[in-house]
Design an enzyme around this catalytic site. Structure first.
Site, PDB file in Angstrom:
ATOM      1  N   LYS A 132       0.816  -1.216   0.000  1.00  0.00           N
ATOM      2  CA  LYS A 132       0.000   0.000   0.000  1.00  0.00           C
ATOM      3  C   LYS A 132       0.854   1.272   0.000  1.00  0.00           C
ATOM      4  CE  LYS A 132      -4.264  -2.000   1.617  1.00  0.00           C
ATOM      5  NZ  LYS A 132      -3.837  -3.436   1.636  1.00  0.00           N
TER       6      LYS A 132
HETATM    7  C1  PLP Z   1      -4.374  -4.516   0.831  1.00  0.00           C
HETATM    8  C2  PLP Z   1      -3.592  -5.771   0.700  1.00  0.00           C
HETATM    9  C3  PLP Z   1      -3.922  -6.770  -0.242  1.00  0.00           C
HETATM   10  C4  PLP Z   1      -5.139  -6.683  -1.132  1.00  0.00           C
HETATM   11  O1  PLP Z   1      -5.039  -5.688  -2.120  1.00  0.00           O
HETATM   12  P1  PLP Z   1      -6.372  -5.133  -2.840  1.00  0.00           P
HETATM   13  O2  PLP Z   1      -5.914  -3.979  -3.645  1.00  0.00           O
HETATM   14  O3  PLP Z   1      -7.289  -4.730  -1.716  1.00  0.00           O
HETATM   15  O4  PLP Z   1      -6.925  -6.228  -3.658  1.00  0.00           O
HETATM   16  C5  PLP Z   1      -3.106  -7.884  -0.321  1.00  0.00           C
HETATM   17  N1  PLP Z   1      -2.039  -8.035   0.491  1.00  0.00           N
HETATM   18  C6  PLP Z   1      -1.697  -7.100   1.406  1.00  0.00           C
HETATM   19  C7  PLP Z   1      -0.529  -7.347   2.291  1.00  0.00           C
HETATM   20  C8  PLP Z   1      -2.447  -5.936   1.546  1.00  0.00           C
HETATM   21  O5  PLP Z   1      -2.110  -5.025   2.477  1.00  0.00           O
END
Ligand code: PLP
Length: 546
Positions: free
Chosen positions: A122
């Site tokens: 993120k």
């Molecule tokens: C947010 C997240 C995901 C999922 O990603 P999306 O964009 O919500 O599909 C997968 N792995 C981790 C570690 C995350 O923080």
């Protein structure tokens, strides 16, 4: 192409707004009709992109990609370059998102997205979003002083990773305050330490004596509260902000070029698939946009955990909330990246993917609805109108009936670009321990996957088995040290493995640093939380902080 990028505009998936600027959609986040913003036109790649972009750095690549979605009149090229540079200079590796080969024979690669400040993917988006917010506000505030200055108050609820990634994206940004609420005692101690040890005065962590749902309810109540909205411009930090999707497009290109550049992938003969551990569908949607722009990806593979609403959709064409308690589960969109304590959500070893419904899926539905129902109906406007009508119909049914089913032609369209795999907790643990034993993986000891990345690798292995010869790039979304519980569970039999070997130096001593926490009482209700926020912002603006 230069002509349409010069006037890149955005619309809402529910048809309530058209012709919006990039700045408007970034600052607004969600459309007034509750739809999500998407570009009116997905730009196509410049004619010589394969040669011209091959040797670009990550930052240069980001600049090329973003320039196709942001008019230079909105953000001048020099300013955009500066925003990009500041967003990615916080990463620990030069290539920002390196692609490593896990198994050369099976052609399994890993796109490592966890080299940012909070060790999860993120960061790629939130570092950029924070700088964008700051850029827009500082520009609006040029020549203004004191009370005339516009100020952005970002609020969010978290029980996991999103909070820290947002805080690290927004810390020290001018004219922006960030308030993150979390349930007291219900986030892991590393996660709480990551959030609350950030010393910047514009960062406010609210520990709420309730559950995650109570925090989420406070956020919703604040957005609907006329009082706070007359004095503050509120903004949200969740995965629905278009700028987050945009930022994630870059690494699909970066990974492709990295494999081409190293001679691993021959673009004239080889095929490539990206396999994405998916929760709210933001990460994989960026891959879809890259594919629509012209990146030659043969398939995007959705990898879900046991919260498999997307996998079930691709199997049946029915998008339905999980019915584990015998009745349609309640609850709207859950916050991205966290486990919500809503009926129907299963707690798994990959909590950032524990979702009931995927908020960004609505964006894909619009594109598919446009292709199936809106294309060739006469003119583009009418086509968009038809797409929005379909999206509204589906979303209404999701809200009132707990789900909807699409026609076969819609599902057929969805399977052109996507396939799906579901991976259980048991399979997740098996993948972590299997890959640890693989020979010739990068690093001196066995390669250690975090549970989310293990889901991607499991799905990539299935894909490789079904279609040998194709390159499968699994996206690695978090550093294993962030999810120690699952990793230790998977590797408990391994004599060589010691958790401290994978602990990044940034995590050492983190829990001993001074913390800044404001306690909020659930019994104080909306008034209590509103007062905390207004007082803290006031203190910040008047410089009255100690
Ligand atoms: C947010 C997240 C995901 C999922 O990603 P999306 O964009 O919500 O599909 C997968 N792995 C981790 C570690 C995350 O923080």
């Amino acid at each position: 192409m230069a002509s349409h990028t010069a006037s890149q505009r955005y619309l809402s998936t529910r048809g309530g707004s058209y012709g919006l600027s990039f700045e408007e959609v970034v600052l607004k986040g969600l459309a007034s009709d509750s739809g999500l913003f998407i570009p009116e036109v997905i730009p196509s790649l410049p004619p010589n992109w394969q040669n011209d972009w091959l040797k670009l750095s990550f930052e240069e690549l980001a600049f090329q990609v973003f320039s196709l979605f942001i008019s230079p009149a909105e953000i001048p090229p020099a300013a955009l370059k500066d925003i990009i540079h500041r967003s990615y200079s916080t990463f620990r590796v030069l290539s920002i998102t390196p692609t490593v080969t896990l198994d050369g024979d099976k052609r399994i690669h890993l796109l490592e997205l966890f080299h940012g400040p909070t060790f999860a993917f993120k960061d790629v988006a939130l570092q950029f979003l924070g700088n964008l917010f700051e850029f827009f506000l500082v520009r609006r505030n040029e020549g203004k002083t004191g009370k005339d200055r516009e100020h952005l108050t970002v609020i969010g609820a978290t029980s996991g990773d999103t909070g820290s990634a947002a805080i690290y994206g927004l810390r020290s940004k001018k004219d922006v305050s960030v308030f993150i609420m979390y349930p007291t005692g219900k986030v892991s101690s590393v996660q709480e330490a990551q959030m609350t040890t950030v010393p910047d005065e514009n960062v406010h962590c609210l520990s709420v004596d309730g559950t995650f749902d109570d925090c989420q309810d406070f956020v919703k109540a604040l957005f609907a509260d006329p009082l706070i909205n007359t004095t503050q411009r509120l903004a949200a930090v969740n995965s629905i902000n278009w700028a987050r999707i945009l930022a994630q497009i870059t690494y699909y290109f970066a990974s492709y070029f990295s494999l081409v550049h190293s001679g691993t992938f021959n673009p004239s003969t080889d095929h490539i698939r990206f396999v994405v551990p998916t929760g709210n569908f933001g990460d994989i949607l960026a891959g879809y946009i890259a594919k629509r722009m012209g990146l030659p990806v043969s398939k995007l593979i959705i990898a879900t955990n046991e919260n498999d609403i997307l996998h079930r959709f691709w199997r049946t064409g029915a998008y339905e909330k999980q019915d584990v308690h015998g009745s349609a589960a309640e609850g709207g969109l859950v916050e991205d990246g966290v486990k919500a304590h809503v009926e129907g959500v299963k707690e798994t070893l990959s909590p950032a993917m524990d979702i009931l419904v995927s908020s960004n899926f609505e964006r894909l539905l619009w594109f598919i609805a446009y292709d199936v129902y809106g294309f060739g109906v006469g003119n583009v406007q009418e086509g968009r109108h038809q797409a929005a009508l379909k999206v509204k119909e589906w979303q209404t049914s999701l809200k009132t009936q707990g789900g909807f089913k699409v026609e076969k032609k819609v599902l057929d369209a969805a399977t052109v670009d996507f396939a799906s795999e579901r991976v259980s907790d048991e399979e997740t643990l098996a993948a972590i321990s299997d890959v640890y034993r693989w020979p010739n993986t990068p690093g001196s000891k066995g390669y250690i996957l975090d549970p989310h990345s293990a889901i991607g690798v499991t799905a990539a292995l299935r894909s490789a088995k079904a279609t040998p010869g194709v390159h499968n790039v699994a996206l690695s979304t978090a550093h294993p040290a962030k999810f120690s519980h699952a990793v230790e569970l998977a590797l408990k039999e391994e004599k060589e493995f010691q958790f401290k070997d994978i602990l990044p130096p940034q995590f050492v001593g983190l829990e001993d640093l001074p913390r800044r926490i404001t306690h909020a009482q659930k019994s104080g209700g909306l008034e209590g939380v509103r007062k905390i926020i207004m007082d803290e912002v006031e203190k910040e603006l008047t410089g009255a902080h100690p």
